[in-house]
Design an enzyme around this catalytic site. Structure first.
Site: not given
Length: 311
Positions: A11-12, A73, A75, A140, A169, A207, A266
């Site tokens: 995406f980014i 790159a 997760q 994360y 976000n 957010r 979370g």
């Protein structure tokens, strides 16, 4: 000048590659396509299909001889990190360490690292500045912060320059429904199908939503600015999830009629990032309002859907 973008089919990363190619850079993409897509790969870039930990990383660096590395790159799903913390750490911590070792061995001048507002956890005050305590709520958040410590050590020990960008976000076209900003993609998908979007919790959680092209602008600025610095990249504006969906409904012409589900473990209740340091030291500021960014995003997905229908 050669640049490597890890995660450059995602995406980014793919938006960043587009911008770098348009500047005339020689861009190498390293992506395992676990979440990225070949359709996102800029034809002007050199694509390497591989994983950070599969043993082929040094070969890519040897071929590219990069002066700069953009490390995207990762997760990026909070819920996935809670379900599989070892896999999350393997990708985000061990993977980044492998990139840093390659940077050291091949004499990379600078690495720009994509971090996250998740490192702060539940804010003690708003807006959150870079001096805020690091108190991640999720695995994360831990796995995105740990590489920041390695970056500082590699700079001190080996002279590897870096800039850390802690994203708010992020949303925009090419985004999957996973990750910190995935709510926009989820909502768009439901609205264009005439279905009811799902809001987790009461929707009053807030957010700091930032359009992907503003994230690209910050990355480009970090190439020559922000040496050994850490910067929040956000809009310094709070928007509730309810407000977000209302804005998207107004733009798309769909009714505001969400379903509400239980709050997710979370998740932070409220977040807003101070971007003063980035504005002052990177000479960067967001160019897109929430309305203009959402308008562009919805137009993209609507066009994509119409193309599929015509086929």
């Amino acid at each position: 000048m050669s640049v490597i973008v890890t995660g450059g089919a995602g995406f980014i990363g793919s938006h960043l590659v587009d911008a770098l190619v348009s500047q005339g850079r020689q861009v190498h993409i390293l992506d395992n396509l676990s979440t990225g897509h070949l359709r996102n790969v800029n034809p002007g870039a050199i694509f390497h299909h591989g994983d950070l930990l599969d043993g082929g990383l040094h070969q890519v660096f040897a071929e590219a001889k990069p002066e700069f590395v953009y490390h995207h790159a990762a997760q990026v799903d909070v819920q996935a990190s809670l379900a599989a913390p070892q896999q999350d750490a393997q990708t985000n911590i061990a993977g980044t360490l492998a990139v840093l070792e390659a940077c050291r061995l091949f004499g990379v001048r600078k690495i720009i690292y994509a971090s996250s507002a998740a490192v702060y956890g539940s804010p003690l005050y708003l807006p959150v500045d870079e001096g805020h305590a690091i108190r991640p709520l999720s695995f994360y958040g831990i796995s995105k912060y740990t590489p920041e410590l390695y970056l500082a050590s590699y700079a001190a020990l080996y002279g590897l320059d870096f800039t850390i960008l802690r994203y708010a976000n992020v949303y925009g076209d090419r985004q999957s429904s996973q990750g910190e900003g995935g709510v926009v993609s989820q909502f768009v998908g439901k609205l264009l199908l005439g279905e009811r979007p799902v809001i987790y919790g009461d929707g009053e959680q807030t957010r700091d939503f930032i359009y992907v092209k503003d994230i690209v602008g910050a990355n480009l600025a970090a190439m020559t600015r922000g040496s050994r610095g850490v910067y929040n990249i956000g809009t310094n504006r709070q928007t509730s999830v309810n407000e977000l969906l209302m804005e998207m409904c107004a733009i798309s012409g769909e009714p505001f009629d969400p379903r509400y589900g239980p709050a997710r473990e979370g998740d932070v209740l409220h977040s807003r990032l101070s971007n003063a340091a980035a504005m002052n030291e990177l000479n960067w500021q967001p160019a897109y309002s929430l309305h203009s960014g959402l308008e562009a995003t919805i137009a993209y997905y609507r066009a994509q859907r119409e193309q599929r229908v015509l086929r």
